[in-house]
Design a protein around this motif. Structure first.
Motif, PDB file in Angstrom:
ATOM      1  N   CYS A  49      28.830   6.664  44.215  1.00  0.00           N
ATOM      2  CA  CYS A  49      29.493   7.964  44.228  1.00  0.00           C
ATOM      3  C   CYS A  49      30.423   8.010  45.431  1.00  0.00           C
ATOM      4  CB  CYS A  49      28.446   9.072  44.323  1.00  0.00           C
ATOM      5  SG  CYS A  49      29.121  10.748  44.244  1.00  0.00           S
ATOM      6  N   VAL A  50      31.615   8.573  45.242  1.00  0.00           N
ATOM      7  CA  VAL A  50      32.560   8.766  46.336  1.00  0.00           C
ATOM      8  C   VAL A  50      32.861  10.257  46.434  1.00  0.00           C
ATOM      9  CG1 VAL A  50      34.832   8.203  47.276  1.00  0.00           C
ATOM     10  CG2 VAL A  50      33.578   6.486  45.932  1.00  0.00           C
ATOM     11  N   VAL A  51      32.752  10.793  47.651  1.00  0.00           N
ATOM     12  CA  VAL A  51      32.967  12.216  47.905  1.00  0.00           C
ATOM     13  C   VAL A  51      34.027  12.365  48.984  1.00  0.00           C
ATOM     14  CG1 VAL A  51      31.882  14.378  48.665  1.00  0.00           C
ATOM     15  CG2 VAL A  51      30.554  12.723  47.315  1.00  0.00           C
ATOM     16  N   THR A  52      34.960  13.301  48.769  1.00  0.00           N
ATOM     17  CA  THR A  52      36.001  13.577  49.765  1.00  0.00           C
ATOM     18  C   THR A  52      35.911  15.031  50.219  1.00  0.00           C
ATOM     19  OG1 THR A  52      37.612  14.190  48.049  1.00  0.00           O
ATOM     20  CG2 THR A  52      37.634  11.890  48.817  1.00  0.00           C
ATOM     21  N   LYS A  53      36.361  15.258  51.437  1.00  0.00           N
ATOM     22  CA  LYS A  53      36.479  16.631  51.948  1.00  0.00           C
ATOM     23  C   LYS A  53      37.858  17.129  51.544  1.00  0.00           C
ATOM     24  CE  LYS A  53      36.121  19.494  56.052  1.00  0.00           C
ATOM     25  NZ  LYS A  53      35.780  19.554  57.482  1.00  0.00           N
ATOM     26  N   GLU A  54      37.899  18.226  50.813  1.00  0.00           N
ATOM     27  CA  GLU A  54      39.170  18.767  50.322  1.00  0.00           C
ATOM     28  C   GLU A  54      39.741  19.812  51.274  1.00  0.00           C
ATOM     29  OE1 GLU A  54      40.789  17.446  47.547  1.00  0.00           O
ATOM     30  OE2 GLU A  54      39.214  16.003  48.007  1.00  0.00           O
ATOM     31  N   CYS A  55      38.903  20.638  51.800  1.00  0.00           N
ATOM     32  CA  CYS A  55      39.270  21.614  52.828  1.00  0.00           C
ATOM     33  C   CYS A  55      37.970  22.107  53.434  1.00  0.00           C
ATOM     34  CB  CYS A  55      40.130  22.757  52.262  1.00  0.00           C
ATOM     35  SG  CYS A  55      39.348  23.713  50.985  1.00  0.00           S
ATOM     36  N   GLN A  56      38.078  23.012  54.370  1.00  0.00           N
ATOM     37  CA  GLN A  56      36.868  23.460  55.045  1.00  0.00           C
ATOM     38  C   GLN A  56      35.843  23.963  54.036  1.00  0.00           C
ATOM     39  OE1 GLN A  56      37.556  26.194  58.230  1.00  0.00           O
ATOM     40  NE2 GLN A  56      35.409  26.456  58.674  1.00  0.00           N
ATOM     41  N   ASN A  57      34.670  23.368  54.059  1.00  0.00           N
ATOM     42  CA  ASN A  57      33.519  23.759  53.248  1.00  0.00           C
ATOM     43  C   ASN A  57      33.643  23.460  51.751  1.00  0.00           C
ATOM     44  OD1 ASN A  57      32.435  24.682  55.653  1.00  0.00           O
ATOM     45  ND2 ASN A  57      33.061  26.782  55.289  1.00  0.00           N
ATOM     46  N   ILE A  58      34.677  22.708  51.353  1.00  0.00           N
ATOM     47  CA  ILE A  58      34.819  22.308  49.950  1.00  0.00           C
ATOM     48  C   ILE A  58      34.946  20.795  49.890  1.00  0.00           C
ATOM     49  CG2 ILE A  58      36.204  22.451  47.848  1.00  0.00           C
ATOM     50  CD1 ILE A  58      37.035  25.262  48.701  1.00  0.00           C
ATOM     51  N   TYR A  59      34.057  20.177  49.114  1.00  0.00           N
ATOM     52  CA  TYR A  59      34.041  18.731  48.931  1.00  0.00           C
ATOM     53  C   TYR A  59      34.169  18.423  47.450  1.00  0.00           C
ATOM     54  CZ  TYR A  59      32.604  18.240  53.784  1.00  0.00           C
ATOM     55  OH  TYR A  59      32.574  18.271  55.160  1.00  0.00           O
ATOM     56  N   GLU A  60      34.694  17.224  47.158  1.00  0.00           N
ATOM     57  CA  GLU A  60      34.898  16.845  45.762  1.00  0.00           C
ATOM     58  C   GLU A  60      34.252  15.501  45.456  1.00  0.00           C
ATOM     59  OE1 GLU A  60      38.391  16.056  42.432  1.00  0.00           O
ATOM     60  OE2 GLU A  60      38.940  16.934  44.359  1.00  0.00           O
ATOM     61  N   ILE A  61      33.537  15.466  44.368  1.00  0.00           N
ATOM     62  CA  ILE A  61      33.022  14.200  43.840  1.00  0.00           C
ATOM     63  C   ILE A  61      34.182  13.554  43.106  1.00  0.00           C
ATOM     64  CG2 ILE A  61      31.437  13.137  42.182  1.00  0.00           C
ATOM     65  CD1 ILE A  61      29.590  15.618  42.791  1.00  0.00           C
ATOM     66  N   LYS A  62      34.657  12.438  43.631  1.00  0.00           N
ATOM     67  CA  LYS A  62      35.808  11.753  43.046  1.00  0.00           C
ATOM     68  C   LYS A  62      35.394  10.693  42.041  1.00  0.00           C
ATOM     69  CE  LYS A  62      39.395  13.452  45.303  1.00  0.00           C
ATOM     70  NZ  LYS A  62      40.544  14.037  44.624  1.00  0.00           N
ATOM     71  N   ASN A  63      34.209  10.144  42.217  1.00  0.00           N
ATOM     72  CA  ASN A  63      33.770   9.067  41.341  1.00  0.00           C
ATOM     73  C   ASN A  63      32.248   9.053  41.337  1.00  0.00           C
ATOM     74  OD1 ASN A  63      33.096   6.357  40.334  1.00  0.00           O
ATOM     75  ND2 ASN A  63      35.261   5.892  40.616  1.00  0.00           N
ATOM     76  N   LEU A  64      31.677   9.028  40.160  1.00  0.00           N
ATOM     77  CA  LEU A  64      30.235   8.880  39.978  1.00  0.00           C
ATOM     78  C   LEU A  64      30.054   7.887  38.844  1.00  0.00           C
ATOM     79  CD1 LEU A  64      27.279   9.718  40.571  1.00  0.00           C
ATOM     80  CD2 LEU A  64      27.594  11.565  38.910  1.00  0.00           C
ATOM     81  N   SER A  65      29.550   6.716  39.174  1.00  0.00           N
ATOM     82  CA  SER A  65      29.448   5.638  38.189  1.00  0.00           C
ATOM     83  C   SER A  65      28.045   5.062  38.164  1.00  0.00           C
ATOM     84  CB  SER A  65      30.406   4.500  38.544  1.00  0.00           C
ATOM     85  OG  SER A  65      31.712   4.963  38.681  1.00  0.00           O
ATOM     86  N   VAL A  66      27.579   4.757  36.969  1.00  0.00           N
ATOM     87  CA  VAL A  66      26.280   4.115  36.781  1.00  0.00           C
ATOM     88  C   VAL A  66      26.515   2.819  36.013  1.00  0.00           C
ATOM     89  CG1 VAL A  66      23.986   4.327  35.743  1.00  0.00           C
ATOM     90  CG2 VAL A  66      25.099   6.340  36.708  1.00  0.00           C
ATOM     91  N   CYS A  67      25.841   1.768  36.432  1.00  0.00           N
ATOM     92  CA  CYS A  67      25.915   0.500  35.694  1.00  0.00           C
ATOM     93  C   CYS A  67      25.532   0.769  34.235  1.00  0.00           C
ATOM     94  CB  CYS A  67      24.958  -0.527  36.279  1.00  0.00           C
ATOM     95  SG  CYS A  67      25.372  -1.054  37.941  1.00  0.00           S
ATOM     96  N   PRO A  68      26.307   0.241  33.297  1.00  0.00           N
ATOM     97  CA  PRO A  68      26.055   0.539  31.877  1.00  0.00           C
ATOM     98  C   PRO A  68      24.622   0.286  31.422  1.00  0.00           C
ATOM     99  CG  PRO A  68      28.120  -0.638  32.113  1.00  0.00           C
ATOM    100  CD  PRO A  68      27.472  -0.627  33.479  1.00  0.00           C
ATOM    101  N   GLU A  69      24.009  -0.778  31.902  1.00  0.00           N
ATOM    102  CA  GLU A  69      22.655  -1.090  31.454  1.00  0.00           C
ATOM    103  C   GLU A  69      21.597  -0.146  32.025  1.00  0.00           C
ATOM    104  OE1 GLU A  69      23.623  -4.177  34.726  1.00  0.00           O
ATOM    105  OE2 GLU A  69      24.706  -3.006  33.238  1.00  0.00           O
ATOM    106  N   TYR A  70      22.004   0.719  32.967  1.00  0.00           N
ATOM    107  CA  TYR A  70      21.057   1.649  33.580  1.00  0.00           C
ATOM    108  C   TYR A  70      21.389   3.105  33.285  1.00  0.00           C
ATOM    109  CZ  TYR A  70      19.718  -2.569  35.997  1.00  0.00           C
ATOM    110  OH  TYR A  70      19.315  -3.845  36.268  1.00  0.00           O
ATOM    111  N   LYS A  71      22.306   3.334  32.347  1.00  0.00           N
ATOM    112  CA  LYS A  71      22.632   4.707  31.967  1.00  0.00           C
ATOM    113  C   LYS A  71      21.420   5.360  31.301  1.00  0.00           C
ATOM    114  CE  LYS A  71      27.616   4.490  31.472  1.00  0.00           C
ATOM    115  NZ  LYS A  71      27.986   5.550  32.363  1.00  0.00           N
TER     116      LYS A  71
END
Length: 149
Positions: A49-71
Protein backbone atom coordinates in the motif's frame (compact mmCIF):
# COMPACT_ATOMS: atom_id res chain seq x y z
CA UNK A 1 1.75 -11.37 9.81
CA UNK A 2 3.98 -8.30 9.83
CA UNK A 3 3.68 -4.92 8.12
CA UNK A 4 6.87 -3.05 7.32
CA UNK A 5 7.42 0.51 6.14
CA UNK A 6 9.50 0.46 2.96
CA UNK A 7 11.87 3.43 2.77
CA UNK A 8 14.27 2.29 0.06
CA UNK A 9 14.11 0.31 -3.17
CA UNK A 10 10.35 0.73 -3.48
CA UNK A 11 10.55 -0.23 -7.16
CA UNK A 12 11.37 -3.80 -6.14
CA UNK A 13 7.59 -4.10 -5.65
CA UNK A 14 6.71 -2.71 -9.09
CA UNK A 15 5.12 -5.95 -10.34
CA UNK A 16 2.74 -5.90 -7.40
CA UNK A 17 2.06 -2.16 -7.67
CA UNK A 18 1.21 -2.56 -11.37
CA UNK A 19 -1.68 -4.84 -10.42
CA UNK A 20 -3.52 -1.85 -8.94
CA UNK A 21 -2.18 0.85 -11.27
CA UNK A 22 -1.31 -0.37 -14.75
CA UNK A 23 0.97 2.48 -15.80
CA UNK A 24 4.42 2.74 -14.26
CA UNK A 25 4.74 6.46 -15.00
CA UNK A 26 1.63 7.09 -12.88
CA UNK A 27 3.08 5.00 -10.04
CA UNK A 28 6.32 6.98 -10.24
CA UNK A 29 4.37 10.19 -9.50
CA UNK A 30 3.35 9.06 -6.01
CA UNK A 31 5.91 6.39 -5.18
CA UNK A 32 8.71 8.84 -4.40
CA UNK A 33 6.68 11.02 -2.02
CA UNK A 34 4.37 8.36 -0.60
CA UNK A 35 4.92 6.09 2.36
CA UNK A 36 4.96 2.48 1.29
CA UNK A 37 3.81 -0.37 3.48
CA UNK A 38 4.35 -4.08 2.78
CA UNK A 39 2.45 -6.86 4.50
CA UNK A 40 4.45 -10.04 4.96
CA UNK A 41 3.05 -13.39 5.98
CA UNK A 42 5.20 -16.50 6.21
CA UNK A 43 8.23 -14.48 5.08
CA UNK A 44 6.78 -13.38 1.75
CA UNK A 45 5.04 -10.19 0.69
CA UNK A 46 1.32 -10.56 0.23
CA UNK A 47 0.12 -6.97 -0.04
CA UNK A 48 1.49 -3.44 -0.53
CA UNK A 49 0.00 0.00 0.00
CA UNK A 50 1.23 3.51 -0.80
CA UNK A 51 -0.20 6.52 1.06
CA UNK A 52 0.44 10.21 0.36
CA UNK A 53 -0.28 13.34 2.36
CA UNK A 54 -2.57 15.52 0.25
CA UNK A 55 -2.97 18.44 2.64
CA UNK A 56 -3.17 19.00 6.34
CA UNK A 57 -5.04 16.08 7.94
CA UNK A 58 -6.00 14.49 4.59
CA UNK A 59 -4.16 11.44 3.26
CA UNK A 60 -4.77 9.36 0.16
CA UNK A 61 -4.36 5.68 -0.51
CA UNK A 62 -2.72 5.72 -3.93
CA UNK A 63 -2.16 2.01 -4.37
CA UNK A 64 -3.40 -1.09 -2.58
CA UNK A 65 -2.32 -4.34 -4.21
CA UNK A 66 -2.57 -7.98 -3.21
CA UNK A 67 -0.69 -10.81 -4.89
CA UNK A 68 -3.24 -12.58 -7.11
CA UNK A 69 -2.79 -15.96 -5.44
CA UNK A 70 -3.59 -14.40 -2.05
CA UNK A 71 -6.70 -12.42 -2.98
CA UNK A 72 -9.85 -12.90 -0.89
CA UNK A 73 -7.82 -13.89 2.16
CA UNK A 74 -8.18 -10.58 4.02
CA UNK A 75 -4.71 -9.18 3.40
CA UNK A 76 -6.09 -5.97 1.88
CA UNK A 77 -8.49 -5.45 4.78
CA UNK A 78 -5.71 -6.13 7.31
CA UNK A 79 -3.53 -3.60 5.51
CA UNK A 80 -6.27 -0.96 5.58
CA UNK A 81 -6.91 -1.50 9.28
CA UNK A 82 -3.19 -1.04 9.90
CA UNK A 83 -3.17 2.14 7.78
CA UNK A 84 -6.18 3.55 9.65
CA UNK A 85 -4.46 2.90 12.97
CA UNK A 86 -1.10 4.24 11.75
CA UNK A 87 -2.63 7.56 10.61
CA UNK A 88 -5.33 7.98 13.28
CA UNK A 89 -3.49 10.75 15.14
CA UNK A 90 -2.61 12.88 12.10
CA UNK A 91 -5.39 12.14 9.61
CA UNK A 92 -8.97 13.33 9.77
CA UNK A 93 -9.98 12.03 6.34
CA UNK A 94 -8.52 9.15 4.34
CA UNK A 95 -9.40 9.19 0.66
CA UNK A 96 -8.98 6.72 -2.16
CA UNK A 97 -9.53 7.10 -5.89
CA UNK A 98 -10.50 4.12 -8.01
CA UNK A 99 -12.21 3.18 -11.21
CA UNK A 100 -15.94 2.53 -11.28
CA UNK A 101 -15.46 -1.19 -10.79
CA UNK A 102 -17.70 -3.83 -9.21
CA UNK A 103 -14.57 -5.20 -7.51
CA UNK A 104 -13.15 -2.11 -5.85
CA UNK A 105 -16.10 0.16 -5.01
CA UNK A 106 -17.95 -2.46 -2.89
CA UNK A 107 -14.70 -3.41 -1.13
CA UNK A 108 -13.95 0.17 -0.08
CA UNK A 109 -17.57 0.72 0.96
CA UNK A 110 -17.36 -2.38 3.15
CA UNK A 111 -14.31 -0.78 4.82
CA UNK A 112 -16.27 2.34 5.74
CA UNK A 113 -15.55 4.57 2.75
CA UNK A 114 -18.31 6.60 1.11
CA UNK A 115 -18.27 8.13 -2.40
CA UNK A 116 -17.85 11.89 -2.46
CA UNK A 117 -16.68 13.04 -5.89
CA UNK A 118 -15.99 11.93 -9.44
CA UNK A 119 -13.29 13.10 -11.86
CA UNK A 120 -14.73 12.65 -15.34
CA UNK A 121 -12.55 10.97 -17.98
CA UNK A 122 -9.59 10.58 -15.60
CA UNK A 123 -8.44 7.23 -16.97
CA UNK A 124 -8.83 8.34 -20.59
CA UNK A 125 -6.89 11.57 -20.07
CA UNK A 126 -4.08 10.30 -17.82
CA UNK A 127 -3.32 6.80 -19.10
CA UNK A 128 -1.73 5.87 -22.41
CA UNK A 129 -3.98 2.85 -22.90
CA UNK A 130 -7.52 1.76 -22.12
CA UNK A 131 -7.92 0.05 -18.75
CA UNK A 132 -10.54 -2.65 -18.28
CA UNK A 133 -11.77 -4.31 -15.11
CA UNK A 134 -14.41 -7.03 -15.13
CA UNK A 135 -14.88 -6.41 -18.86
CA UNK A 136 -15.71 -2.73 -18.33
CA UNK A 137 -13.51 0.14 -19.48
CA UNK A 138 -12.58 2.47 -16.63
CA UNK A 139 -13.30 6.08 -17.57
CA UNK A 140 -14.04 8.17 -14.48
CA UNK A 141 -12.10 8.25 -11.21
CA UNK A 142 -14.42 7.69 -8.26
CA UNK A 143 -13.16 9.17 -5.00
CA UNK A 144 -14.28 7.77 -1.68
CA UNK A 145 -13.53 9.07 1.80
CA UNK A 146 -13.47 7.74 5.33
CA UNK A 147 -13.39 9.82 8.47
CA UNK A 148 -10.76 8.58 10.89
CA UNK A 149 -11.73 11.04 13.64
Amino acid sequence: MEIKIILENKKQYIDLLLLADEQESMIDIYLETGIMFALYDKNSVKCVCVVTKECQNIYEIKNLSVCPEYKRQGYDRNMLNYIFDYYKDVCDIMIVGTGDSPLTIPFYKSCGFVPYRTVKNFFIEHYNHAIFECGKQLVDMIYLKKYLK
